[in-house]
Design a protein around this motif. Sequence first.
Motif, mmCIF file in Angstrom:
data_model
loop_
_atom_site.group_PDB
_atom_site.id
_atom_site.type_symbol
_atom_site.label_atom_id
_atom_site.label_comp_id
_atom_site.label_asym_id
_atom_site.label_seq_id
_atom_site.Cartn_x
_atom_site.Cartn_y
_atom_site.Cartn_z
ATOM 1 N N ALA A 126 -3.306 -0.538 2.464
ATOM 2 C CA ALA A 126 -3.665 0.759 3.028
ATOM 3 C C ALA A 126 -3.327 0.816 4.512
ATOM 4 C CB ALA A 126 -5.153 1.030 2.812
ATOM 5 N N MET A 127 -3.581 -0.275 5.232
ATOM 6 C CA MET A 127 -3.250 -0.319 6.649
ATOM 7 C C MET A 127 -1.741 -0.214 6.864
ATOM 8 S SD MET A 127 -5.838 -0.362 8.644
ATOM 9 C CE MET A 127 -7.616 -0.577 8.554
ATOM 10 N N HIS A 128 -0.978 -0.870 6.007
ATOM 11 C CA HIS A 128 0.480 -0.796 6.134
ATOM 12 C C HIS A 128 0.995 0.604 5.811
ATOM 13 C CE1 HIS A 128 2.253 -4.920 6.791
ATOM 14 N NE2 HIS A 128 0.946 -5.156 6.786
ATOM 15 N N ASN A 129 0.411 1.237 4.806
ATOM 16 C CA ASN A 129 0.823 2.606 4.479
ATOM 17 C C ASN A 129 0.461 3.565 5.606
ATOM 18 O OD1 ASN A 129 1.924 1.962 1.968
ATOM 19 N ND2 ASN A 129 -0.042 2.205 0.918
ATOM 20 N N HIS A 140 0.320 2.710 8.740
ATOM 21 C CA HIS A 140 1.296 2.406 9.795
ATOM 22 C C HIS A 140 2.648 3.035 9.483
ATOM 23 C CE1 HIS A 140 3.894 0.149 12.544
ATOM 24 N NE2 HIS A 140 2.799 -0.234 13.201
ATOM 25 N N ASP A 141 3.040 3.032 8.223
ATOM 26 C CA ASP A 141 4.302 3.665 7.837
ATOM 27 C C ASP A 141 4.294 5.153 8.164
ATOM 28 O OD1 ASP A 141 5.288 1.288 6.913
ATOM 29 O OD2 ASP A 141 4.849 1.687 4.803
ATOM 30 N N THR A 142 3.116 5.766 8.039
ATOM 31 C CA THR A 142 3.002 7.206 8.285
ATOM 32 C C THR A 142 2.926 7.535 9.773
ATOM 33 O OG1 THR A 142 1.844 7.511 6.170
ATOM 34 C CG2 THR A 142 1.627 9.277 7.819
ATOM 35 N N TYR A 143 2.092 6.779 10.508
ATOM 36 C CA TYR A 143 1.820 7.115 11.907
ATOM 37 C C TYR A 143 2.474 6.164 12.911
ATOM 38 C CZ TYR A 143 -1.693 10.139 9.799
ATOM 39 O OH TYR A 143 -2.332 11.103 9.039
ATOM 40 N N LYS A 144 3.154 5.121 12.411
ATOM 41 C CA LYS A 144 3.834 4.146 13.274
ATOM 42 C C LYS A 144 2.846 3.357 14.140
ATOM 43 C CE LYS A 144 7.422 5.921 11.451
ATOM 44 N NZ LYS A 144 7.952 5.285 10.207
ATOM 45 N N LYS A 145 1.625 3.216 13.664
ATOM 46 C CA LYS A 145 0.601 2.460 14.362
ATOM 47 C C LYS A 145 -0.563 2.252 13.405
ATOM 48 C CE LYS A 145 -1.055 6.822 16.274
ATOM 49 N NZ LYS A 145 -1.252 7.622 17.502
ATOM 50 N N PHE A 147 -11.876 2.656 8.921
ATOM 51 C CA PHE A 147 -11.939 2.784 7.465
ATOM 52 C C PHE A 147 -11.930 4.246 7.034
ATOM 53 C CE2 PHE A 147 -14.178 -1.563 6.611
ATOM 54 C CZ PHE A 147 -12.981 -2.201 6.933
ATOM 55 N N VAL A 148 -12.489 5.113 7.870
ATOM 56 C CA VAL A 148 -12.451 6.539 7.556
ATOM 57 C C VAL A 148 -11.002 7.033 7.544
ATOM 58 C CG1 VAL A 148 -13.121 8.849 8.349
ATOM 59 C CG2 VAL A 148 -14.743 6.956 8.498
ATOM 60 N N GLN A 149 -10.206 6.516 8.476
ATOM 61 C CA GLN A 149 -8.825 6.981 8.600
ATOM 62 C C GLN A 149 -7.945 6.558 7.424
ATOM 63 O OE1 GLN A 149 -8.630 9.090 11.075
ATOM 64 N NE2 GLN A 149 -10.711 8.441 11.641
ATOM 65 N N ILE A 150 -8.295 5.446 6.768
ATOM 66 C CA ILE A 150 -7.443 4.969 5.664
ATOM 67 C C ILE A 150 -7.951 5.428 4.300
ATOM 68 C CG2 ILE A 150 -6.683 2.940 6.962
ATOM 69 C CD1 ILE A 150 -8.575 1.281 5.115
ATOM 70 N N LEU A 151 -8.974 6.263 4.261
ATOM 71 C CA LEU A 151 -9.496 6.742 2.976
ATOM 72 C C LEU A 151 -8.401 7.352 2.091
ATOM 73 C CD1 LEU A 151 -12.942 8.325 3.969
ATOM 74 C CD2 LEU A 151 -12.546 6.230 2.653
ATOM 75 N N PRO A 152 -7.470 8.161 2.630
ATOM 76 C CA PRO A 152 -6.419 8.727 1.765
ATOM 77 C C PRO A 152 -5.512 7.670 1.135
ATOM 78 C CG PRO A 152 -6.575 9.948 3.818
ATOM 79 C CD PRO A 152 -7.392 8.705 3.994
ATOM 80 N N TYR A 153 -5.510 6.452 1.703
ATOM 81 C CA TYR A 153 -4.604 5.411 1.215
ATOM 82 C C TYR A 153 -5.295 4.441 0.252
ATOM 83 C CZ TYR A 153 -1.995 7.337 5.084
ATOM 84 O OH TYR A 153 -1.353 8.213 5.929
ATOM 85 N N ALA A 200 -4.280 -11.160 6.334
ATOM 86 C CA ALA A 200 -3.461 -11.269 7.542
ATOM 87 C C ALA A 200 -2.705 -9.967 7.781
ATOM 88 C CB ALA A 200 -2.497 -12.447 7.422
ATOM 89 N N GLY A 201 -2.062 -9.888 8.919
ATOM 90 C CA GLY A 201 -1.359 -8.682 9.296
ATOM 91 C C GLY A 201 -0.216 -8.307 8.385
ATOM 92 N N ASP A 202 0.316 -9.276 7.663
ATOM 93 C CA ASP A 202 1.410 -8.973 6.734
ATOM 94 C C ASP A 202 0.900 -8.546 5.364
ATOM 95 O OD1 ASP A 202 0.411 -11.382 5.848
ATOM 96 O OD2 ASP A 202 2.362 -12.395 5.702
#
Length: 343
Positions: free
Chosen positions: A54-57, A59-64, A85-91, A311-313
Amino acid sequence: MPTSKRWGFTLVELLVVIAIIGVLISLLLPAVQQAREAARRMQCSNNMKQLGLAMHNYHDTYKKFPCLCYLDGNNNPSYQGYSAFVQILPYIEQGNLHEQLRVASSNFLNNWDSNSTIQNLRAIKIDAFVCPSDTTFPASTAWLANGPGCNYGLSFGATTKWNSLSNQNGMFRQQNGAQSQETRMADVTDGLSNTMMASEHLVGDNNNNSLMNGNSSEPRIGSDPGWNPPQFPTQTQLNTFGQTCQGITTHNSTNGCQWIAPIPTQTMINTVATPNWKYPDCQITGSGFSADRDGIFTPRSRHPGGVLAVAGDGSVKFVTETVNLLTFQCFGARNDGKPVTLP
């Protein structure tokens, strides 16, 4: 008249059979418990994998990556803002919940306790944020403790300063006034695979009158250890601070209840001390809600021997309790120039 034989067990034979069955059951129970924990740990690992994706998706959308805390527009304290966590709810297939929160908060300009609609929404349990190995946060009608539980925290690094941008060396950073401080992949100069994104913590029992037994993420309320700088404390410094905190009974017990709250013990952890640290978590001063203060909020879990971390990856790792202190601290830092590979 012919006689017939009656076949059966003697009392002694019956007792022996019962004893044997009892021994077999006693041998079987640990194996069953281990199998159940293995299944729970696998589910927890899947949750963390989904969190990383979800974090990677995002980042793909907002570049951060999302910021640790997005403050509302009314200059309220940080704890009343909105977590990453609120921000990644859509993912994580919770787009409808995110939209309802956005509307109820006037596009996140009003804090997460500003009206009854948000209070009801924040009480919705999200399985992706809950580790099945932990206990359930007790149901409560208290306005700050009516959360559904949250076992995962994003890393703000090997520092006690959760609200200090100059000291936050983890993958995620706090907001600075009206300016959000998101991290990009390019900012993780130690390498995504060498830097912790998130790990676990335990829920409290919502009882400030008595301490939980055993491994707990309930933070004691201690005093400022005076570390300078507050990053990468030594083992000696940690032991001194930990021993002080161990003798304190004043504590917060609402840890792990809110996925909406952007503060330590709710949606944040740090890597100052090793997982399942032998001393209790400890915040430096008292707080208004939970642990909205500096302190040690180390990863903890009910999994035997350590904690899960992503991890970050996006890879999920099991970090043992015996991991070297400096190695673990460097694993939590994104740009210390000491990339590490966990054993």
